[in-house]
Scaffold this motif. Structure first.
Motif, PDB file in Angstrom:
ATOM      1  N   TRP A   9      44.109  38.504  28.619  1.00 17.53           N
ATOM      2  CA  TRP A   9      44.075  39.633  29.452  1.00 17.53           C
ATOM      3  C   TRP A   9      43.298  39.722  30.592  1.00 17.53           C
ATOM      4  O   TRP A   9      42.534  38.638  30.726  1.00 17.53           O
ATOM      5  N   VAL A  10      43.289  40.577  31.548  1.00 18.75           N
ATOM      6  CA  VAL A  10      42.621  40.444  32.719  1.00 18.75           C
ATOM      7  C   VAL A  10      41.970  41.984  33.081  1.00 18.75           C
ATOM      8  O   VAL A  10      42.294  43.001  32.670  1.00 18.75           O
ATOM      9  N   GLN A  11      40.810  41.968  33.443  1.00 20.68           N
ATOM     10  CA  GLN A  11      39.649  43.114  33.613  1.00 20.68           C
ATOM     11  C   GLN A  11      39.002  43.165  35.000  1.00 20.68           C
ATOM     12  O   GLN A  11      38.236  42.355  35.129  1.00 20.68           O
ATOM     13  N   PHE A  12      39.537  44.442  35.597  1.00 19.93           N
ATOM     14  CA  PHE A  12      38.727  44.302  36.831  1.00 19.93           C
ATOM     15  C   PHE A  12      37.554  45.115  36.856  1.00 19.93           C
ATOM     16  O   PHE A  12      37.638  46.341  36.638  1.00 19.93           O
ATOM     17  N   VAL A  13      36.268  44.598  37.023  1.00 18.57           N
ATOM     18  CA  VAL A  13      35.154  45.293  37.006  1.00 18.57           C
ATOM     19  C   VAL A  13      34.637  45.954  38.211  1.00 18.57           C
ATOM     20  O   VAL A  13      34.144  47.250  38.381  1.00 18.57           O
ATOM     21  N   GLY A  14      34.978  45.357  39.473  1.00 23.09           N
ATOM     22  CA  GLY A  14      34.852  45.852  40.633  1.00 23.09           C
ATOM     23  C   GLY A  14      34.562  44.798  41.718  1.00 23.09           C
ATOM     24  O   GLY A  14      34.120  43.726  41.354  1.00 23.09           O
ATOM     25  N   ASN A  15      34.420  45.065  42.873  1.00 19.31           N
ATOM     26  CA  ASN A  15      34.314  44.320  44.064  1.00 19.31           C
ATOM     27  C   ASN A  15      34.988  42.811  43.968  1.00 19.31           C
ATOM     28  O   ASN A  15      36.304  42.969  43.696  1.00 19.31           O
ATOM     29  N   ALA A  16      34.491  41.688  43.604  1.00 22.30           N
ATOM     30  CA  ALA A  16      35.058  40.538  43.259  1.00 22.30           C
ATOM     31  C   ALA A  16      35.169  40.166  41.702  1.00 22.30           C
ATOM     32  O   ALA A  16      35.066  38.972  41.447  1.00 22.30           O
ATOM     33  N   THR A  17      34.433  40.898  40.877  1.00 22.26           N
ATOM     34  CA  THR A  17      34.220  40.700  39.623  1.00 22.26           C
ATOM     35  C   THR A  17      35.320  41.043  38.581  1.00 22.26           C
ATOM     36  O   THR A  17      35.792  42.146  38.660  1.00 22.26           O
ATOM     37  N   VAL A  18      35.838  40.050  38.198  1.00 21.97           N
ATOM     38  CA  VAL A  18      36.879  39.918  36.963  1.00 21.97           C
ATOM     39  C   VAL A  18      36.601  39.398  36.008  1.00 21.97           C
ATOM     40  O   VAL A  18      36.216  38.130  35.938  1.00 21.97           O
ATOM     41  N   LEU A  19      37.398  39.876  34.856  1.00 18.29           N
ATOM     42  CA  LEU A  19      36.795  39.205  33.489  1.00 18.29           C
ATOM     43  C   LEU A  19      38.322  38.716  33.125  1.00 18.29           C
ATOM     44  O   LEU A  19      39.235  39.610  33.213  1.00 18.29           O
ATOM     45  N   ILE A  20      38.418  37.419  32.704  1.00 16.20           N
ATOM     46  CA  ILE A  20      40.008  36.894  32.283  1.00 16.20           C
ATOM     47  C   ILE A  20      39.631  36.488  30.921  1.00 16.20           C
ATOM     48  O   ILE A  20      38.683  35.596  30.631  1.00 16.20           O
ATOM     49  N   GLY A  21      40.529  37.105  30.056  1.00 18.38           N
ATOM     50  CA  GLY A  21      40.304  36.435  28.591  1.00 18.38           C
ATOM     51  C   GLY A  21      41.569  35.620  28.093  1.00 18.38           C
ATOM     52  O   GLY A  21      42.820  36.281  28.484  1.00 18.38           O
ATOM     53  N   TRP A  22      41.266  34.682  27.480  1.00 18.40           N
ATOM     54  CA  TRP A  22      42.457  33.601  27.146  1.00 18.40           C
ATOM     55  C   TRP A  22      42.098  32.991  25.672  1.00 18.40           C
ATOM     56  O   TRP A  22      41.517  32.261  25.615  1.00 18.40           O
ATOM     57  N   ASP A  23      42.856  33.384  24.841  1.00 21.79           N
ATOM     58  CA  ASP A  23      42.788  33.021  23.327  1.00 21.79           C
ATOM     59  C   ASP A  23      41.527  32.814  22.967  1.00 21.79           C
ATOM     60  O   ASP A  23      41.001  31.730  22.370  1.00 21.79           O
ATOM     61  N   GLY A  24      40.616  33.809  23.177  1.00 22.28           N
ATOM     62  CA  GLY A  24      39.357  33.744  22.836  1.00 22.28           C
ATOM     63  C   GLY A  24      38.133  33.373  23.822  1.00 22.28           C
ATOM     64  O   GLY A  24      36.939  33.438  23.607  1.00 22.28           O
ATOM     65  N   LEU A  25      38.635  33.004  24.953  1.00 21.72           N
ATOM     66  CA  LEU A  25      37.709  32.194  26.012  1.00 21.72           C
ATOM     67  C   LEU A  25      37.664  33.278  27.004  1.00 21.72           C
ATOM     68  O   LEU A  25      38.648  33.778  27.346  1.00 21.72           O
TER      69      LEU A  25
END
Length: 267
Positions: A9-25
Protein backbone atom coordinates in the motif's frame (compact mmCIF):
# COMPACT_ATOMS: atom_id res chain seq x y z
CA UNK A 1 -2.32 0.34 -9.05
CA UNK A 2 -4.11 -2.91 -8.24
CA UNK A 3 -5.34 -4.00 -4.83
CA UNK A 4 -3.81 -7.18 -3.43
CA UNK A 5 -4.09 -9.22 -0.25
CA UNK A 6 -0.36 -8.96 0.50
CA UNK A 7 -0.19 -5.75 2.57
CA UNK A 8 1.17 -3.58 -0.24
CA UNK A 9 0.00 0.00 0.00
CA UNK A 10 0.87 3.68 -0.26
CA UNK A 11 -0.33 6.46 2.06
CA UNK A 12 0.04 10.19 1.40
CA UNK A 13 0.54 12.13 4.63
CA UNK A 14 1.11 15.56 3.07
CA UNK A 15 3.74 17.69 1.31
CA UNK A 16 6.44 15.13 0.32
CA UNK A 17 5.71 12.70 3.17
CA UNK A 18 4.55 9.32 1.88
CA UNK A 19 4.42 5.93 3.59
CA UNK A 20 4.89 2.81 1.47
CA UNK A 21 4.16 -0.63 2.88
CA UNK A 22 5.38 -3.82 1.25
CA UNK A 23 4.85 -7.23 2.85
CA UNK A 24 5.39 -5.96 6.38
CA UNK A 25 8.16 -3.44 5.61
CA UNK A 26 7.31 0.26 5.86
CA UNK A 27 9.31 3.13 4.36
CA UNK A 28 8.65 6.84 4.78
CA UNK A 29 9.79 9.68 2.54
CA UNK A 30 10.68 13.22 3.65
CA UNK A 31 9.04 13.41 7.12
CA UNK A 32 7.22 16.74 7.52
CA UNK A 33 4.79 16.92 10.44
CA UNK A 34 4.44 20.66 11.09
CA UNK A 35 0.80 21.58 11.64
CA UNK A 36 -1.23 24.09 9.68
CA UNK A 37 -0.10 27.60 10.53
CA UNK A 38 3.40 26.62 11.68
CA UNK A 39 6.45 27.95 9.86
CA UNK A 40 9.04 25.90 7.97
CA UNK A 41 12.47 27.51 7.92
CA UNK A 42 14.27 27.22 4.59
CA UNK A 43 17.56 29.00 5.30
CA UNK A 44 18.94 32.43 4.32
CA UNK A 45 16.18 34.02 6.37
CA UNK A 46 13.43 32.41 4.27
CA UNK A 47 10.40 30.77 5.81
CA UNK A 48 6.99 29.58 4.66
CA UNK A 49 3.80 28.98 6.64
CA UNK A 50 2.11 25.60 6.29
CA UNK A 51 -1.36 25.97 4.75
CA UNK A 52 -2.50 22.32 4.74
CA UNK A 53 -1.72 20.18 7.78
CA UNK A 54 -0.47 16.58 7.67
CA UNK A 55 -2.99 13.75 7.67
CA UNK A 56 -1.10 12.06 10.53
CA UNK A 57 0.88 13.23 13.52
CA UNK A 58 4.36 11.80 13.91
CA UNK A 59 3.11 9.80 16.90
CA UNK A 60 0.45 8.15 14.70
CA UNK A 61 2.88 6.75 12.15
CA UNK A 62 3.90 3.64 14.08
CA UNK A 63 6.90 1.48 13.20
CA UNK A 64 8.98 2.69 10.26
CA UNK A 65 11.76 0.46 8.94
CA UNK A 66 13.51 3.21 7.02
CA UNK A 67 13.30 6.80 5.86
CA UNK A 68 14.31 8.09 2.43
CA UNK A 69 15.15 11.78 2.71
CA UNK A 70 15.69 13.74 -0.49
CA UNK A 71 17.38 16.67 1.23
CA UNK A 72 17.54 18.58 4.48
CA UNK A 73 15.07 21.45 4.26
CA UNK A 74 12.56 22.59 6.87
CA UNK A 75 9.59 21.34 4.86
CA UNK A 76 11.12 17.88 4.35
CA UNK A 77 12.68 17.08 7.73
CA UNK A 78 11.28 19.45 10.33
CA UNK A 79 11.71 20.04 14.05
CA UNK A 80 8.71 17.80 14.82
CA UNK A 81 10.31 14.90 12.95
CA UNK A 82 13.66 15.63 14.58
CA UNK A 83 12.22 15.24 18.07
CA UNK A 84 9.50 12.68 17.37
CA UNK A 85 11.22 10.01 15.28
CA UNK A 86 13.25 7.20 16.81
CA UNK A 87 16.94 8.05 16.62
CA UNK A 88 17.87 4.53 15.53
CA UNK A 89 15.63 4.61 12.42
CA UNK A 90 17.69 3.92 9.27
CA UNK A 91 17.76 7.04 7.08
CA UNK A 92 19.05 7.07 3.50
CA UNK A 93 19.84 10.54 2.21
CA UNK A 94 22.51 12.84 0.78
CA UNK A 95 25.95 13.13 2.33
CA UNK A 96 25.18 16.71 3.34
CA UNK A 97 22.01 15.71 5.20
CA UNK A 98 23.64 12.61 6.73
CA UNK A 99 26.34 14.66 8.44
CA UNK A 100 23.78 16.99 10.03
CA UNK A 101 21.46 14.15 11.07
CA UNK A 102 24.35 12.30 12.67
CA UNK A 103 25.09 15.37 14.78
CA UNK A 104 21.42 15.37 15.82
CA UNK A 105 21.78 11.81 17.10
CA UNK A 106 20.36 9.83 14.16
CA UNK A 107 23.08 7.22 14.22
CA UNK A 108 21.76 4.90 11.50
CA UNK A 109 21.93 7.49 8.72
CA UNK A 110 23.65 6.64 5.43
CA UNK A 111 24.72 9.34 2.95
CA UNK A 112 24.77 8.33 -0.70
CA UNK A 113 26.45 9.75 -3.76
CA UNK A 114 24.58 9.63 -7.06
CA UNK A 115 24.05 6.00 -8.23
CA UNK A 116 25.08 4.54 -4.88
CA UNK A 117 22.58 2.22 -3.19
CA UNK A 118 21.58 1.01 0.26
CA UNK A 119 19.21 -1.83 1.20
CA UNK A 120 16.69 -1.80 4.05
CA UNK A 121 15.22 -5.12 5.18
CA UNK A 122 12.58 -6.52 7.49
CA UNK A 123 12.60 -10.29 7.64
CA UNK A 124 12.84 -11.48 4.05
CA UNK A 125 11.35 -8.29 2.61
CA UNK A 126 13.69 -5.60 1.33
CA UNK A 127 13.78 -2.30 -0.47
CA UNK A 128 16.87 -1.23 -2.40
CA UNK A 129 17.30 2.56 -2.41
CA UNK A 130 19.45 4.08 -5.16
CA UNK A 131 20.34 7.77 -5.27
CA UNK A 132 19.64 9.32 -8.68
CA UNK A 133 20.25 12.83 -10.08
CA UNK A 134 18.44 15.84 -8.71
CA UNK A 135 19.14 19.58 -8.70
CA UNK A 136 17.23 22.01 -6.50
CA UNK A 137 16.96 24.91 -8.91
CA UNK A 138 18.66 26.39 -11.96
CA UNK A 139 22.44 26.29 -12.16
CA UNK A 140 22.80 29.88 -10.99
CA UNK A 141 21.24 29.20 -7.56
CA UNK A 142 21.29 25.47 -6.84
CA UNK A 143 24.64 25.66 -5.03
CA UNK A 144 23.03 27.99 -2.49
CA UNK A 145 20.42 25.32 -1.66
CA UNK A 146 20.87 21.95 0.07
CA UNK A 147 22.06 19.12 -2.22
CA UNK A 148 19.13 17.00 -3.39
CA UNK A 149 18.80 13.42 -4.50
CA UNK A 150 16.06 11.66 -6.34
CA UNK A 151 15.69 8.01 -5.45
CA UNK A 152 14.68 4.69 -6.96
CA UNK A 153 13.01 2.32 -4.48
CA UNK A 154 12.92 -1.33 -5.55
CA UNK A 155 10.74 -3.57 -3.38
CA UNK A 156 10.96 -7.34 -3.29
CA UNK A 157 12.17 -10.39 -1.40
CA UNK A 158 15.78 -10.82 -0.29
CA UNK A 159 17.70 -12.76 -2.94
CA UNK A 160 14.94 -12.49 -5.54
CA UNK A 161 14.07 -10.13 -8.39
CA UNK A 162 12.48 -6.73 -7.85
CA UNK A 163 8.69 -6.71 -7.78
CA UNK A 164 7.81 -3.01 -7.65
CA UNK A 165 9.83 0.07 -8.56
CA UNK A 166 9.13 3.61 -7.35
CA UNK A 167 10.84 6.79 -8.52
CA UNK A 168 10.80 9.67 -6.03
CA UNK A 169 11.92 12.82 -7.83
CA UNK A 170 12.91 14.89 -4.80
CA UNK A 171 12.88 18.68 -5.10
CA UNK A 172 14.43 18.91 -8.54
CA UNK A 173 13.90 20.63 -11.83
CA UNK A 174 14.10 18.78 -15.12
CA UNK A 175 17.68 19.15 -16.39
CA UNK A 176 20.07 17.15 -18.55
CA UNK A 177 21.08 14.52 -15.98
CA UNK A 178 17.45 13.48 -15.44
CA UNK A 179 17.57 11.75 -18.82
CA UNK A 180 20.07 9.26 -17.38
CA UNK A 181 17.43 7.84 -15.02
CA UNK A 182 15.13 6.17 -17.60
CA UNK A 183 18.20 4.83 -19.41
CA UNK A 184 19.13 2.88 -16.27
CA UNK A 185 15.56 2.20 -15.18
CA UNK A 186 13.42 1.78 -18.30
CA UNK A 187 10.45 0.46 -16.33
CA UNK A 188 9.01 2.42 -13.39
CA UNK A 189 5.78 1.32 -11.73
CA UNK A 190 5.06 4.54 -9.84
CA UNK A 191 6.60 8.02 -9.80
CA UNK A 192 6.12 10.41 -6.88
CA UNK A 193 6.50 13.86 -8.45
CA UNK A 194 7.51 16.82 -6.28
CA UNK A 195 5.61 19.72 -7.84
CA UNK A 196 4.46 23.12 -6.56
CA UNK A 197 6.55 25.44 -8.70
CA UNK A 198 8.26 26.74 -5.56
CA UNK A 199 9.65 30.22 -6.12
CA UNK A 200 12.31 32.14 -4.25
CA UNK A 201 12.23 35.93 -3.95
CA UNK A 202 12.86 37.32 -7.41
CA UNK A 203 10.73 34.64 -9.03
CA UNK A 204 13.41 31.93 -9.32
CA UNK A 205 11.70 28.53 -9.55
CA UNK A 206 13.31 25.72 -7.53
CA UNK A 207 10.79 22.86 -7.79
CA UNK A 208 8.85 21.62 -10.80
CA UNK A 209 5.73 23.47 -11.89
CA UNK A 210 2.92 21.76 -13.82
CA UNK A 211 4.75 21.87 -17.15
CA UNK A 212 8.00 20.53 -15.75
CA UNK A 213 6.15 17.85 -13.82
CA UNK A 214 4.46 16.65 -17.01
CA UNK A 215 7.82 16.66 -18.79
CA UNK A 216 9.31 14.61 -15.93
CA UNK A 217 6.47 12.11 -16.22
CA UNK A 218 7.08 11.87 -19.95
CA UNK A 219 10.78 11.18 -19.40
CA UNK A 220 10.34 8.66 -16.57
CA UNK A 221 7.36 6.98 -18.28
CA UNK A 222 5.84 5.46 -15.11
CA UNK A 223 2.78 3.26 -15.08
CA UNK A 224 1.30 5.64 -12.48
CA UNK A 225 2.23 9.31 -11.96
CA UNK A 226 1.43 10.60 -8.45
CA UNK A 227 1.64 14.35 -7.76
CA UNK A 228 2.81 15.34 -4.27
CA UNK A 229 4.35 18.52 -2.77
CA UNK A 230 1.89 20.89 -4.45
CA UNK A 231 -0.26 22.93 -2.03
CA UNK A 232 1.01 22.63 1.54
CA UNK A 233 3.06 25.85 1.71
CA UNK A 234 2.73 29.43 0.59
CA UNK A 235 5.89 29.24 -1.54
CA UNK A 236 4.12 26.84 -3.93
CA UNK A 237 3.01 28.94 -6.91
CA UNK A 238 1.90 26.35 -9.49
CA UNK A 239 -1.60 24.95 -8.78
CA UNK A 240 -2.20 21.24 -9.21
CA UNK A 241 -4.63 21.94 -12.06
CA UNK A 242 -1.71 23.17 -14.18
CA UNK A 243 -0.13 19.71 -13.92
CA UNK A 244 -3.43 18.13 -14.94
CA UNK A 245 -3.69 20.53 -17.90
CA UNK A 246 -0.21 19.62 -19.14
CA UNK A 247 -0.77 15.89 -18.65
CA UNK A 248 -4.08 16.14 -20.52
CA UNK A 249 -2.35 17.95 -23.40
CA UNK A 250 0.15 15.07 -23.65
CA UNK A 251 -2.59 12.45 -23.59
CA UNK A 252 -1.30 11.15 -20.25
CA UNK A 253 -4.12 12.10 -17.91
CA UNK A 254 -5.22 8.49 -17.40
CA UNK A 255 -1.87 7.75 -15.73
CA UNK A 256 -2.32 10.37 -13.00
CA UNK A 257 -3.44 9.17 -9.57
CA UNK A 258 -4.17 11.71 -6.86
CA UNK A 259 -3.70 10.07 -3.46
CA UNK A 260 -6.27 11.07 -0.82
CA UNK A 261 -4.49 12.32 2.28
CA UNK A 262 -4.30 9.81 5.08
CA UNK A 263 -5.88 6.90 3.23
CA UNK A 264 -3.99 3.69 2.50
CA UNK A 265 -4.28 2.90 -1.20
CA UNK A 266 -3.46 -0.67 -2.34
CA UNK A 267 -0.56 -1.10 -4.74
Amino acid sequence: MDGTEHGRWVQFVGNATVLIGWDGLTVMTDPNFLHEGQWAYLGYGLASRRRVGPALDVSDVGRVDGIVLSHLHGDHFDRVARHGLAKDTPIVTTGHAARRLDRWGFGATVGLRTWQEETITRGRTRVRVTSVPGRHGPRVVHRLLPPVMGSILEFGTVGEQDEFRVYVTGDTLVYEDIELIPRRYPHIDMALLHLGGTKLPGGIMVTMDGGQGARMAELADPEVAVPIHYDDYGVFKSPLRHFYDHMRARGWLERVRLLPRGQRVPL
